[in-house]
Design an enzyme around this catalytic site. Sequence first.
Site: not given
Ligand code: BGP
Length: 480
Positions: A183, A374
Amino acid sequence: MGRRGARPSKNMEKKFPKNFLWGGAIAANQCEGAYDEDGKGLSVQDVTPHGIYGEITAAPTPDNLKLKGIDFYHRFRSDIALFAEMGFTALRLSVAWSRIYPNGDDAEPNEKGLQFYDSVFDECRRYGIEPIVTISHYETPLHLARRYDGWRNRTLIGFYEKYVRTLFSRYGGKVKYWITFNEINSLLHSPFMSGGIATPREKLTEQDLYRAAHHELVASALATKIAHEMLPDAKVGCMILSMPVYPLTPDPDDVLAALSAEQKNDFYADVHARGEYPGYMLRYFREKGIRIDMTAEDEEILKNTVDFISFSYYMSACESADKSLPKGPGNIIGGIPNPYLQQSEWGWQIDPQGLRFVLNKYYYRYQKPLLIAENGLGAADKLILEGGVPTVNDDYRIEYMQAHLRQAAEAIADGVEVMGYTAWGCIDLVSATTAEMKKRYGFIYVDRNNDGSGTLDRYRKKSFGWYKRVIATNGASLFE
Ligand code: BGP
């Protein structure tokens, strides 16, 4: 989610490509734990016990759940066996930079750290699981943050170069897919976690942040160049936090405001895919008086474009010309809530069709293969007993993923080249933004609570069997 338009069209060809990569995604800092074992140095995550909105501590504190994570460091064999049981053909995971170079600027790598990932990749390969490796996933060594102010400092390009050369020469025979920065467009919004920048956010100017982003962009292109030189079969991708921004109304002012917000994110993919800064960004810098410090050598390096585009997709948001409208929560960036959409328990807006939108946008903008790196639903799952066996009835997660995967299929029918889908947090892990366990994404439940209690035992949720069948049928079961 239950909206009419979100249903798949009847006559579409319901097919995922033959070699589609089905799997899950995890990140070292959110699952490994063992934060100080076998020579690992500290990373920025070890001093942020409450996520991106909380304080930065002087040293690791016991309330930081990431220090132990879900203990993947010691349990990776049984966890990978569970992934294999679901039929994964890919696992996106990251290498903790500070396991390899504990301080980031060390002369020699840490052999024990290198051995750990040898074992992890071997274990994946044993089951025919393709590792997709994120080189830097919010894990800048803390020393680089404290001593150099992280990516604000051009020197980091050299440290990163040394790190990637180490990874490529050690794992080149085991890893084909590499992702340079997780990201990368989140740096402006979360400078410490994303860019290892120790200077407090309020003291940073936009120029400081865009310069830091430029250093990462150059480092990313340099890694791509080196991979292509050292590993002819390697495929290198960038990774973008995607969040389509819709105009709040059809007012042309709102449409242009949305375009401008989109461009602030597209900029990163444009540089990675086209090898140069887009005109709209040069204009923005010009008008804001921002100087990027671009050297002739940088310009040459940036021409090393990526082989694929990967992205996270959780939500969409709206934008308006009226800057006084309140923004809602979301994946690091957030935006104005969309009145047509429902939200997750954490206020992230659920928009399966946004995934089709993003896939079409990237593909017809770049004509490069796309990886959905993701996607998933963070929810407060409840462990129950079914026939004496602990499980979670996570129908809401199945509904979310089914709706998104159907939209991915729509995009494939639109002609988009989608390489694969790696579901975020395929095993419950510590969340990135809020650093808690309660926000769970997994097909596998991990017995660990926000207060740190729990056995760390693993249990299959209902979605485990559901995803296993999706993979076994190469997506056909999504349409039954
Ligand atoms: C993205 C990241 C991840 C992940 C995901 C979900 O921004 O790449 O590392 O964690 O989001 O976010 P969160 O864990 O805050 O729910």
